[in-house]
Design a protein around this motif. Structure first.
Motif, PDB file in Angstrom:
ATOM      1  N   GLY A 170      -2.606 -19.101 -32.695  1.00  0.00           N
ATOM      2  CA  GLY A 170      -1.451 -18.338 -32.251  1.00  0.00           C
ATOM      3  C   GLY A 170      -1.599 -17.736 -30.867  1.00  0.00           C
ATOM      4  O   GLY A 170      -0.615 -17.275 -30.277  1.00  0.00           O
ATOM      5  N   ASN A 171      -2.824 -17.739 -30.332  1.00  0.00           N
ATOM      6  CA  ASN A 171      -3.070 -17.197 -28.989  1.00  0.00           C
ATOM      7  C   ASN A 171      -2.888 -18.224 -27.872  1.00  0.00           C
ATOM      8  O   ASN A 171      -2.920 -17.857 -26.691  1.00  0.00           O
ATOM      9  CB  ASN A 171      -4.507 -16.662 -28.887  1.00  0.00           C
ATOM     10  CG  ASN A 171      -4.788 -15.539 -29.847  1.00  0.00           C
ATOM     11  OD1 ASN A 171      -3.892 -14.814 -30.251  1.00  0.00           O
ATOM     12  ND2 ASN A 171      -6.050 -15.399 -30.230  1.00  0.00           N
ATOM     13  N   VAL A 172      -2.730 -19.485 -28.215  1.00  0.00           N
ATOM     14  CA  VAL A 172      -2.819 -20.553 -27.213  1.00  0.00           C
ATOM     15  C   VAL A 172      -1.778 -20.413 -26.105  1.00  0.00           C
ATOM     16  O   VAL A 172      -2.088 -20.531 -24.915  1.00  0.00           O
ATOM     17  CB  VAL A 172      -2.730 -21.940 -27.885  1.00  0.00           C
ATOM     18  CG1 VAL A 172      -2.551 -23.041 -26.836  1.00  0.00           C
ATOM     19  CG2 VAL A 172      -3.991 -22.199 -28.702  1.00  0.00           C
ATOM     20  N   SER A 173      -0.525 -20.167 -26.471  1.00  0.00           N
ATOM     21  CA  SER A 173       0.508 -20.089 -25.435  1.00  0.00           C
ATOM     22  C   SER A 173       0.222 -18.931 -24.472  1.00  0.00           C
ATOM     23  O   SER A 173       0.438 -19.049 -23.262  1.00  0.00           O
ATOM     24  CB  SER A 173       1.896 -19.941 -26.059  1.00  0.00           C
ATOM     25  OG  SER A 173       2.010 -18.728 -26.791  1.00  0.00           O
ATOM     26  N   CYS A 174      -0.275 -17.818 -24.989  1.00  0.00           N
ATOM     27  CA  CYS A 174      -0.624 -16.676 -24.125  1.00  0.00           C
ATOM     28  C   CYS A 174      -1.776 -17.028 -23.200  1.00  0.00           C
ATOM     29  O   CYS A 174      -1.767 -16.671 -22.016  1.00  0.00           O
ATOM     30  CB  CYS A 174      -1.014 -15.470 -24.972  1.00  0.00           C
ATOM     31  SG  CYS A 174       0.290 -14.844 -26.027  1.00  0.00           S
ATOM     32  N   LEU A 175      -2.770 -17.699 -23.736  1.00  0.00           N
ATOM     33  CA  LEU A 175      -3.919 -18.099 -22.922  1.00  0.00           C
ATOM     34  C   LEU A 175      -3.497 -19.048 -21.811  1.00  0.00           C
ATOM     35  O   LEU A 175      -3.929 -18.912 -20.655  1.00  0.00           O
ATOM     36  CB  LEU A 175      -4.981 -18.748 -23.804  1.00  0.00           C
ATOM     37  CG  LEU A 175      -5.803 -17.778 -24.648  1.00  0.00           C
ATOM     38  CD1 LEU A 175      -6.464 -18.508 -25.803  1.00  0.00           C
ATOM     39  CD2 LEU A 175      -6.846 -17.062 -23.798  1.00  0.00           C
ATOM     40  N   MET A 176      -2.648 -20.011 -22.137  1.00  0.00           N
ATOM     41  CA  MET A 176      -2.187 -20.962 -21.128  1.00  0.00           C
ATOM     42  C   MET A 176      -1.437 -20.255 -20.007  1.00  0.00           C
ATOM     43  O   MET A 176      -1.666 -20.527 -18.822  1.00  0.00           O
ATOM     44  CB  MET A 176      -1.321 -22.035 -21.786  1.00  0.00           C
ATOM     45  CG  MET A 176      -2.079 -22.946 -22.726  1.00  0.00           C
ATOM     46  SD  MET A 176      -1.018 -24.156 -23.559  1.00  0.00           S
ATOM     47  CE  MET A 176      -0.524 -25.174 -22.180  1.00  0.00           C
ATOM     48  N   ARG A 177      -0.559 -19.332 -20.368  1.00  0.00           N
ATOM     49  CA  ARG A 177       0.221 -18.619 -19.360  1.00  0.00           C
ATOM     50  C   ARG A 177      -0.660 -17.700 -18.529  1.00  0.00           C
ATOM     51  O   ARG A 177      -0.530 -17.634 -17.302  1.00  0.00           O
ATOM     52  CB  ARG A 177       1.334 -17.817 -20.033  1.00  0.00           C
ATOM     53  CG  ARG A 177       2.441 -18.686 -20.629  1.00  0.00           C
ATOM     54  CD  ARG A 177       3.342 -17.862 -21.533  1.00  0.00           C
ATOM     55  NE  ARG A 177       3.949 -16.738 -20.829  1.00  0.00           N
ATOM     56  CZ  ARG A 177       4.352 -15.625 -21.431  1.00  0.00           C
ATOM     57  NH1 ARG A 177       4.202 -15.478 -22.742  1.00  0.00           N
ATOM     58  NH2 ARG A 177       4.908 -14.655 -20.730  1.00  0.00           N
ATOM     59  N   ALA A 178      -1.561 -16.996 -19.196  1.00  0.00           N
ATOM     60  CA  ALA A 178      -2.423 -16.060 -18.476  1.00  0.00           C
ATOM     61  C   ALA A 178      -3.356 -16.798 -17.526  1.00  0.00           C
ATOM     62  O   ALA A 178      -3.532 -16.388 -16.365  1.00  0.00           O
ATOM     63  CB  ALA A 178      -3.233 -15.228 -19.473  1.00  0.00           C
ATOM     64  N   VAL A 179      -3.974 -17.882 -17.994  1.00  0.00           N
ATOM     65  CA  VAL A 179      -4.897 -18.643 -17.143  1.00  0.00           C
ATOM     66  C   VAL A 179      -4.157 -19.251 -15.955  1.00  0.00           C
ATOM     67  O   VAL A 179      -4.665 -19.261 -14.829  1.00  0.00           O
ATOM     68  CB  VAL A 179      -5.639 -19.712 -17.974  1.00  0.00           C
ATOM     69  CG1 VAL A 179      -6.341 -20.733 -17.073  1.00  0.00           C
ATOM     70  CG2 VAL A 179      -6.646 -19.040 -18.902  1.00  0.00           C
ATOM     71  N   ALA A 180      -2.941 -19.759 -16.180  1.00  0.00           N
ATOM     72  CA  ALA A 180      -2.164 -20.319 -15.068  1.00  0.00           C
ATOM     73  C   ALA A 180      -1.861 -19.240 -14.024  1.00  0.00           C
ATOM     74  O   ALA A 180      -1.995 -19.469 -12.813  1.00  0.00           O
ATOM     75  CB  ALA A 180      -0.870 -20.930 -15.592  1.00  0.00           C
ATOM     76  N   GLU A 181      -1.450 -18.064 -14.484  1.00  0.00           N
ATOM     77  CA  GLU A 181      -1.140 -16.967 -13.559  1.00  0.00           C
ATOM     78  C   GLU A 181      -2.385 -16.542 -12.789  1.00  0.00           C
ATOM     79  O   GLU A 181      -2.340 -16.332 -11.567  1.00  0.00           O
ATOM     80  CB  GLU A 181      -0.580 -15.782 -14.349  1.00  0.00           C
ATOM     81  CG  GLU A 181      -0.203 -14.588 -13.492  1.00  0.00           C
ATOM     82  CD  GLU A 181       0.430 -13.462 -14.295  1.00  0.00           C
ATOM     83  OE1 GLU A 181       0.548 -12.345 -13.747  1.00  0.00           O
ATOM     84  OE2 GLU A 181       0.813 -13.693 -15.468  1.00  0.00           O
ATOM     85  N   LEU A 182      -3.497 -16.411 -13.482  1.00  0.00           N
ATOM     86  CA  LEU A 182      -4.733 -15.969 -12.843  1.00  0.00           C
ATOM     87  C   LEU A 182      -5.280 -17.014 -11.877  1.00  0.00           C
ATOM     88  O   LEU A 182      -5.813 -16.683 -10.813  1.00  0.00           O
ATOM     89  CB  LEU A 182      -5.775 -15.638 -13.917  1.00  0.00           C
ATOM     90  CG  LEU A 182      -5.478 -14.375 -14.729  1.00  0.00           C
ATOM     91  CD1 LEU A 182      -6.243 -14.396 -16.049  1.00  0.00           C
ATOM     92  CD2 LEU A 182      -5.835 -13.134 -13.921  1.00  0.00           C
ATOM     93  N   THR A 183      -5.147 -18.279 -12.249  1.00  0.00           N
ATOM     94  CA  THR A 183      -5.592 -19.350 -11.354  1.00  0.00           C
ATOM     95  C   THR A 183      -4.775 -19.344 -10.074  1.00  0.00           C
ATOM     96  O   THR A 183      -5.319 -19.526  -8.969  1.00  0.00           O
ATOM     97  CB  THR A 183      -5.483 -20.714 -12.059  1.00  0.00           C
ATOM     98  OG1 THR A 183      -6.311 -20.713 -13.227  1.00  0.00           O
ATOM     99  CG2 THR A 183      -5.940 -21.843 -11.144  1.00  0.00           C
ATOM    100  N   ASP A 184      -3.472 -19.109 -10.184  1.00  0.00           N
ATOM    101  CA  ASP A 184      -2.621 -19.002  -8.994  1.00  0.00           C
ATOM    102  C   ASP A 184      -3.058 -17.840  -8.096  1.00  0.00           C
ATOM    103  O   ASP A 184      -2.859 -17.879  -6.877  1.00  0.00           O
ATOM    104  CB  ASP A 184      -1.160 -18.821  -9.392  1.00  0.00           C
ATOM    105  CG  ASP A 184      -0.538 -20.100  -9.935  1.00  0.00           C
ATOM    106  OD1 ASP A 184      -1.121 -21.185  -9.718  1.00  0.00           O
ATOM    107  OD2 ASP A 184       0.521 -20.018 -10.579  1.00  0.00           O
ATOM    108  N   GLU A 185      -3.655 -16.820  -8.675  1.00  0.00           N
ATOM    109  CA  GLU A 185      -4.162 -15.688  -7.905  1.00  0.00           C
ATOM    110  C   GLU A 185      -5.537 -15.971  -7.283  1.00  0.00           C
ATOM    111  O   GLU A 185      -6.079 -15.138  -6.565  1.00  0.00           O
ATOM    112  CB  GLU A 185      -4.283 -14.446  -8.802  1.00  0.00           C
ATOM    113  CG  GLU A 185      -2.962 -13.895  -9.293  1.00  0.00           C
ATOM    114  CD  GLU A 185      -3.149 -12.690 -10.204  1.00  0.00           C
ATOM    115  OE1 GLU A 185      -4.320 -12.251 -10.393  1.00  0.00           O
ATOM    116  OE2 GLU A 185      -2.144 -12.181 -10.720  1.00  0.00           O
TER     117      GLU A 185
END
Length: 242
Positions: free
Chosen positions: A121-136
Motif C-alpha cells: 500500500g506504500n508503493v504509490s507514495c514511494l514512487m511519487r516521493a522518490v520522483a520528487e526528490l530525484t528532481d531535486e
C-alpha cells in the motif's frame, strides 16, 4: 567501552560516530491487521529485518562503505485495512510528505538513501516521493521486499517469515485459510471494498502450512534481492531500484 564502528544501527550511535556520507537504509512498514494470527506490525518487522540483513551483506561486499539502518517507519498508508480494529494509517498524502521531508533532512549528512518497503500500500507514495526528490537532485531510491511467488497478505509467506523472526508473536492455532484468489484478480474489489470486503478474516492466502524453516529461506532470498538491487543502482542515481 562501547564501540560503534561495526554496528549498522543508526539509533545506537552518538552523533560523532556517524561517518561522512554513509548509505542509509530506511525500513518502511505498516501497522495494520494481519489476520487473527499475526501481529499488527508484521510488515514493519519484515522490512526492518531485511534492511539490517541487506546492510550487513552490502558492508561485506565493500568493507570500505558504511551502510546504516534507521529505525523503521511504522505508521504508513493502510486505508484498505481500516475495517479491522488496530489498524493505524496516516494516508497517502501524509506519507508522501513524510518521506520527502525525511530525505531532505537525511541528505544534509548522508549519502544515498534507500527505502526498503515491506507494504504494498506504500508503493504509490514511494514512487511519487522518490520522483520528487530525484528532481531535486537527491540521491534516493526505493526497493521492495517481495519474494517471488509469495501470497498477498498474512498467508504462507508472511506467516513463515514471522515464525522465523518472532515465533512468540505468531498464534498458529488461530491461523485460517483466507481468500486465495490471485491478487491481480482481487484488485478491483480491493480498491472498491477494502480487504474486509474480500476476506472477513483479513487473510489473503493460506498460512496453515507455514514453517519457520520456510521463513528463514524467504528472509535470505529477500535480503539477497534487496542487496542486489541496491548494488545495481549505486552507479546510477536516476534509476529507482525496482
Amino acid at each position: 567501552m562501547t564501540t560503534h564502528a561495526h554496528t549498522g544501527d543508526l539509533a545506537r550511535r552518538p552523533w560523532p560516530a556517524v561517518p561522512r556520507r554513509p548509505m542509509v537504509l530506511v525500513p518502511v512498514g505498516s501497522f495494520e491487521q494481519h489476520g487473527p494470527h499475526l501481529p499488527l506490525d508484521t510488515d514493519t518487522r519484515i522490512a526492518d529485518a531485511v534492511a539490517h540483513g541487506a546492510a550487513r551483506r552490502l558492508r561485506g561486499r565493500r568493507p570500505e562503505d558504511t551502510v546504516l539502518v534507521t529505525p523503521p517507519i511504522t505508521f504508513t498508508a493502510s486505508g484498505e485495512h481500516q475495517d479491522f480494529p488496530g489498524t493505524i494509517s496516516i494516508g497517502h498524502e501524509a506519507l508522501r510528505l513524510m518521506l520527502v521531508e525525511l530525505v531532505r533532512s537525511l541528505s544534509l549528512w548522508s549519502g544515498r538513501v534507500v527505502f526498503v518497503n515491506g507494504h504494498g500500500g506504500n508503493v504509490s507514495c514511494l514512487m511519487r516521493a522518490v520522483a520528487e526528490l530525484t528532481d531535486e537532485g537527491r540521491d534516493v531510491v526505493w526497493v521492495p521486499c517481495e519474494p517471488v511467488g509469495g501470497d498477498a497478505h498474512a498467508g504462507h509467506t508472511e506467516t513463515s517469515l514471522l515464525l522465523h523472526l518472532a515465533p512468540d508473536q505468531v498464534d498458529m492455532t488461530a491461523a485460517v485459510r483466507g481468500n486465495t484468489t490471485p491478487i491481480r484478480e482481487l484488485m478491483p474489489a480491493l480498491r472498491a471494498e477494502g480487504v474486509g470486503g474480500v476476506s472477513p478474516t483479513g487473510v489473503l492466502g493460506d498460512p496453515t502450512g507455514a514453517t519457520a524453516e520456510a521463513g528463514a529461506r524467504l528472509l535470505d532470498e529477500l535480503v539477497a534481492d534487496v542487496a542486489r538491487r541496491v548494488d545495481a543502482t549505486r552507479a546510477d542515481r536516476k534509476r529507482a531500484a525496482q
